[in-house]
Design an enzyme around this catalytic site. Structure first.
Site, PDB file in Angstrom:
ATOM      1  N   ARG A 120       0.698  -0.951  -0.103  1.00 40.11           N
ATOM      2  CA  ARG A 120       0.280   0.106   0.168  1.00 40.11           C
ATOM      3  C   ARG A 120       0.473   0.730  -0.003  1.00 40.11           C
ATOM      4  O   ARG A 120       1.857   1.417   0.519  1.00 40.11           O
ATOM      5  CB  ARG A 120      -0.802  -0.103   1.238  1.00 40.11           C
ATOM      6  CG  ARG A 120      -2.074   0.873   1.081  1.00 40.11           C
ATOM      7  CD  ARG A 120      -3.209   0.185   1.863  1.00 40.11           C
ATOM      8  NE  ARG A 120      -3.595  -0.836   2.058  1.00 40.11           N
ATOM      9  CZ  ARG A 120      -4.175  -1.325   1.259  1.00 40.11           C
ATOM     10  NH1 ARG A 120      -5.299  -0.188   0.534  1.00 40.11           N
ATOM     11  NH2 ARG A 120      -4.944  -2.472   0.882  1.00 40.11           N
ATOM     12  N   THR A 154      -1.273   7.486  -0.789  1.00 39.26           N
ATOM     13  CA  THR A 154      -2.458   7.235  -2.025  1.00 39.26           C
ATOM     14  C   THR A 154      -2.982   6.962  -0.851  1.00 39.26           C
ATOM     15  O   THR A 154      -4.382   6.010  -1.477  1.00 39.26           O
ATOM     16  CB  THR A 154      -2.064   7.317  -3.624  1.00 39.26           C
ATOM     17  OG1 THR A 154      -1.451   5.827  -3.520  1.00 39.26           O
ATOM     18  CG2 THR A 154      -1.453   7.978  -3.558  1.00 39.26           C
ATOM     19  N   ASP A 175      -3.484 -12.553  10.034  1.00 39.78           N
ATOM     20  CA  ASP A 175      -2.872 -12.340   9.259  1.00 39.78           C
ATOM     21  C   ASP A 175      -1.191 -13.080   8.973  1.00 39.78           C
ATOM     22  O   ASP A 175      -0.959 -14.082   9.776  1.00 39.78           O
ATOM     23  CB  ASP A 175      -1.588 -10.782   9.878  1.00 39.78           C
ATOM     24  CG  ASP A 175      -0.607 -11.188   8.612  1.00 39.78           C
ATOM     25  OD1 ASP A 175      -0.251 -11.673   8.215  1.00 39.78           O
ATOM     26  OD2 ASP A 175      -1.014  -9.511   8.199  1.00 39.78           O
ATOM     27  N   ASP A 223       2.242 -13.392   9.123  1.00 38.68           N
ATOM     28  CA  ASP A 223       2.312 -13.563  10.395  1.00 38.68           C
ATOM     29  C   ASP A 223       2.601 -14.535  11.032  1.00 38.68           C
ATOM     30  O   ASP A 223       3.541 -15.239  11.385  1.00 38.68           O
ATOM     31  CB  ASP A 223       1.422 -12.824  11.478  1.00 38.68           C
ATOM     32  CG  ASP A 223       1.924 -11.251  11.111  1.00 38.68           C
ATOM     33  OD1 ASP A 223       3.038 -10.589  10.111  1.00 38.68           O
ATOM     34  OD2 ASP A 223       1.060 -10.038  11.783  1.00 38.68           O
TER      35      ASP A 223
HETATM   36  N1  URA Z   1      -4.374 -10.758   4.504  1.00 40.72           N
HETATM   37  C1  URA Z   1      -4.232 -11.547   5.353  1.00 40.72           C
HETATM   38  O1  URA Z   1      -3.136 -12.338   5.950  1.00 40.72           O
HETATM   39  N2  URA Z   1      -5.348 -11.730   6.525  1.00 40.72           N
HETATM   40  C2  URA Z   1      -6.721 -11.068   6.438  1.00 40.72           C
HETATM   41  O2  URA Z   1      -7.999 -11.279   6.832  1.00 40.72           O
HETATM   42  C3  URA Z   1      -6.585 -10.449   4.997  1.00 40.72           C
HETATM   43  C4  URA Z   1      -6.441  -9.863   4.106  1.00 40.72           C
END
Ligand code: URA
Length: 242
Positions: A136, A140, A234, A237
């Site tokens: 990202r 913007t 995530d 992670d």
């Molecule tokens: N990316 C991720 O790792 N988890 C999500 O819930 C959305 C995007």
């Protein structure tokens, strides 16, 4: 949308429905073309249950994710063209079979998509794998291409695009545009994905209708931080660090 998710009795065929637990299964998304959701089998639901649970540690997360990724790759390969191939067996009989036609490559969307590379290598020995880094833009807040490394002959290959989570669809759409700018026709791209949001899947199908999506599950929706819900948190992670 946050409508009630579908639930279904899950368990072995020989058991009557009354002896099976009820589990949440994928939304069907019948109205979205070119999205192929893996059959919601007891195995798949059990594997997804493992990786969704917040208590599941990294070693188990990797192990169970890899099993789902393997299912996605095997199903994705079913979307590639084959030609007739007759062979002779050791007992001297012929067998009318098929073989894959054409070259393939993988392209992972960094970082989480790299987790799917091994599953692809396990099915396709010595497969070429490219990478795309999209992040990202701070100013913007739109996705921006930061880096790519792709096979020079990618225009002549079928591309298996790898990203485990399809949330808003922004990164996946940008990755498809990069591939198209290198001469890959949309219809030669297969997007392999573990969990999609309904809004992400719809947006993706509207903008690149010829790209086939193979996913294990279409979830309920997105939360205010654009995490998929119920989701699994995530993915990068959990696979790489926690
Ligand atoms: N990316 C991720 O790792 N988890 C999500 O819930 C959305 C995007």
């Amino acid at each position: 949308g946050f409508d009630t998710p579908p639930s279904q009795c899950v368990g072995p065929e020989y058991r009557p429905a009354t002896q099976k637990p009820t589990a949440t299964v994928s939304k069907p998304l019948d109205q979205v073309p070119n999205i192929h959701i893996l059959p919601q089998t007891p195995q798949l639901i059990a594997l997804l249950t493992m990786i969704r649970a917040k208590e599941t540690g990294r070693a188990d997360f990797i192990f169970y994710s890899n099993r789902i990724i393997r299912l996605l790759v095997e199903e994705g390969l079913n979307h590639l063209p084959v030609v007739g191939h007759e062979i002779t067996t050791p007992v001297g009989r012929t067998y009318a079979g098929v073989k894959f036609e054409g070259k393939i490559c993988g392209v992972s969307i960094m970082r989480a998509g790299e987790s799917m590379e091994q599953g692809l290598r396990d099915c396709c020995r010595s497969v070429r794998i490219g990478k795309i880094l999209i992040q990202r833009d701070e100013e913007t807040s739109q996705p921006k291409l930061f880096y790519d490394k792709l096979p020079e002959d990618i225009a002549d290959r079928w591309v298996l695009l790898l990203d485990p989570m399809l949330a808003t669809g922004g990164s996946a759409l940008m990755a498809v545009e990069v591939l198209k700018s290198r001469g890959v026709p949309e219809e030669h791209i297969l997007f392999l994905n573990l969990i999609a949001s309904p809004e992400g899947a719809k947006r993706f199908a509207e903008q690149v209708p010829k790209v086939r999506v193979v996913t294990a599950f279409v979830d309920q929706g997105l939360d205010e931080k654009n995490y998929i819900v119920p989701g699994l948190g995530d993915f990068g992670d959990r696979f790489y660090t926690l």
